[in-house]
Scaffold this active site. Structure first.
Site, short mmCIF file in Angstrom:
data_model
loop_
_atom_site.label_atom_id
_atom_site.label_comp_id
_atom_site.label_asym_id
_atom_site.label_seq_id
_atom_site.Cartn_x
_atom_site.Cartn_y
_atom_site.Cartn_z
N HIS A 34 0.48 -1.46 0.00
CA HIS A 34 0.07 0.48 0.18
C HIS A 34 1.07 0.97 -0.11
CE1 HIS A 34 0.65 -0.04 3.69
NE2 HIS A 34 0.55 -0.32 3.68
N HIS A 37 3.79 1.07 2.22
CA HIS A 37 5.55 0.82 1.38
C HIS A 37 6.01 1.66 0.36
CE1 HIS A 37 2.91 -2.99 3.09
NE2 HIS A 37 4.13 -3.03 3.57
N GLN A 61 6.88 -15.38 12.32
CA GLN A 61 6.68 -14.05 12.94
C GLN A 61 5.46 -13.81 13.36
OE1 GLN A 61 8.37 -11.62 10.09
NE2 GLN A 61 6.22 -10.93 10.77
N GLY A 147 8.46 1.30 8.20
CA GLY A 147 7.59 1.75 8.69
C GLY A 147 7.57 2.51 10.18
N ASP A 150 4.64 0.18 12.70
CA ASP A 150 5.78 -0.66 13.24
C ASP A 150 6.55 -0.66 14.27
OD1 ASP A 150 3.87 -2.67 12.08
OD2 ASP A 150 4.67 -2.40 10.34
N GLN A 153 8.98 -3.12 16.73
CA GLN A 153 9.43 -3.69 14.72
C GLN A 153 10.63 -2.80 14.86
OE1 GLN A 153 8.21 -6.23 12.09
NE2 GLN A 153 8.59 -4.26 10.59
N SER A 185 -2.48 -0.28 6.72
CA SER A 185 -1.48 -1.72 6.81
C SER A 185 -1.87 -2.34 6.11
CB SER A 185 -2.26 -2.38 8.45
OG SER A 185 -2.18 -3.12 8.75
O1 PAF Z 1 6.86 -5.26 8.37
C1 PAF Z 1 6.38 -6.19 7.81
O2 PAF Z 1 6.39 -6.31 7.01
C2 PAF Z 1 7.87 -7.31 8.19
O3 PAF Z 1 7.82 -8.07 10.02
C3 PAF Z 1 9.13 -7.31 8.02
C4 PAF Z 1 10.07 -6.21 8.66
C5 PAF Z 1 9.50 -7.48 5.90
C6 PAF Z 1 9.50 -9.15 8.35
O4 PAF Z 1 9.20 -10.17 7.88
#
Ligand code: PAF
Length: 281
Positions: A34, A37, A61, A147, A150, A153, A185
């Site tokens: 989207h 990204h 994950q 991003g 997250d 992350q 998202s």
């Molecule tokens: O943010 C994401 O899309 C995922 O967590 C990532 C960083 C590509 C790892 O799989």
């Protein structure tokens, strides 16, 4: 845009790009792209850069009861979007290449991984750190883009990069939002129309809480009010927390940058969002 599904071919292409003096920049994704990204790709593009996007829906994950099998996949649309955004290379590794028979390594980043989403989704950040470390070693970028939506992350990846001496510059790109404020998202496609309408309560509740705290209000009250507003809007709240923006420790010390983070479910969809509570941002 060149598309690679085989590591040796990807490495050859990247070797050639480096040989031409180009700097490799990586945008890791799980696809279902989207505008958020695309903002990462745009941030990665610089004169002389070779921008690599990866798409890999990383099974490590996702928890046992999460949405791995129904996670949105739209490879053709993603390829068009990346091409239009000026991405140079798309890396599409097959799962057998990422996790071959006998794969046994797990990267676990203590501290920043443990609370918030780490508590709600055990093992999630180990899966993220492990796959991102693999992608870093496969692509060997000079820069990588993630991003800020997250937020935890991003903190986990920054910690891992510092701890493991990855020579990679990490950039967090601001959250992209719909006109009403909902953070973009890939999971927003799960929202039913009435859930989509109610979902705006999440950025609104965070905005109200951030303003109250910045205005000198008591943080505990602002967090309780945000939780109550989300519950009234139909959310089941996982957490609304004010943390140190770097370590994600609760109750940030005076003078430290602070971040407000929330996760809440509406229907079957779990949404996360965050806002800075830094007077200068
Ligand atoms: O943010 C994401 O899309 C995922 O967590 C990532 C960083 C590509 C790892 O799989």
């Amino acid at each position: 845009m060149e598309v690679y599904r085989e590591l040796a071919a990807l490495r050859e292409a990247l070797g050639a790009a480096r040989g031409d003096g180009r700097e490799v920049a990586l945008v890791p994704t799980m696809g279902a792209l989207h505008a958020g990204h695309i903002a990462l790709v745009e941030a990665a593009r610089r004169p002389g850069a070779c921008v690599v996007a990866s798409i890999f829906v990383n099974p490590k994950q996702f928890g046992a009861n999460e949405d791995l099998s129904r996670y949105p996949r739209k490879e053709m649309g993603d390829i068009t979007m990346l091409t239009d955004a000026g991405c140079d290379i798309l890396w599409l590794p097959p799962v057998e290449a990422m996790y071959p028979e006998g794969f046994a390594t797990n990267i676990s980043v203590a501290g920043v991984s443990e609370g918030l989403d780490g508590a709600a989704r055990p093992g999630h950040f180990d899966g993220v750190a492990t796959v991102v470390a693999k992608l870093f070693n496969q692509v060997r970028p000079a820069r990588a883009y993630f991003g800020e939506k997250d937020f935890q992350q991003l903190a986990v990846i920054r910690r891992m990069v510092a701890d493991l001496d990855f020579d990679i510059d990490i950039t967090g790109v601001p959250t992209q939002r719909e006109d009403d404020g909902l953070a973009l998202s890939s999971r927003n496609v799960y929202l039913l129309p009435e859930e989509r309408q109610k979902a705006v309560a999440l950025p609104r509740a965070l905005g109200v809480a951030a303003r109250a705290i910045l205005g000198g209000g008591e943080a505990a009250k602002a967090l309780a009010d945000a939780t109550a507003a989300l519950t009234a809007a139909g959310f089941a709240v996982d957490y609304v927390s004010l943390v140190d923006a770097e370590t994600l420790a609760p109750e940030p010390a005076p003078g430290r940058r602070r971040q407000l983070l929330a996760a809440a479910r509406i229907g079957h969809t779990r949404l996360i969002d965050n806002l800075s509570v830094d007077p200068l941002s």
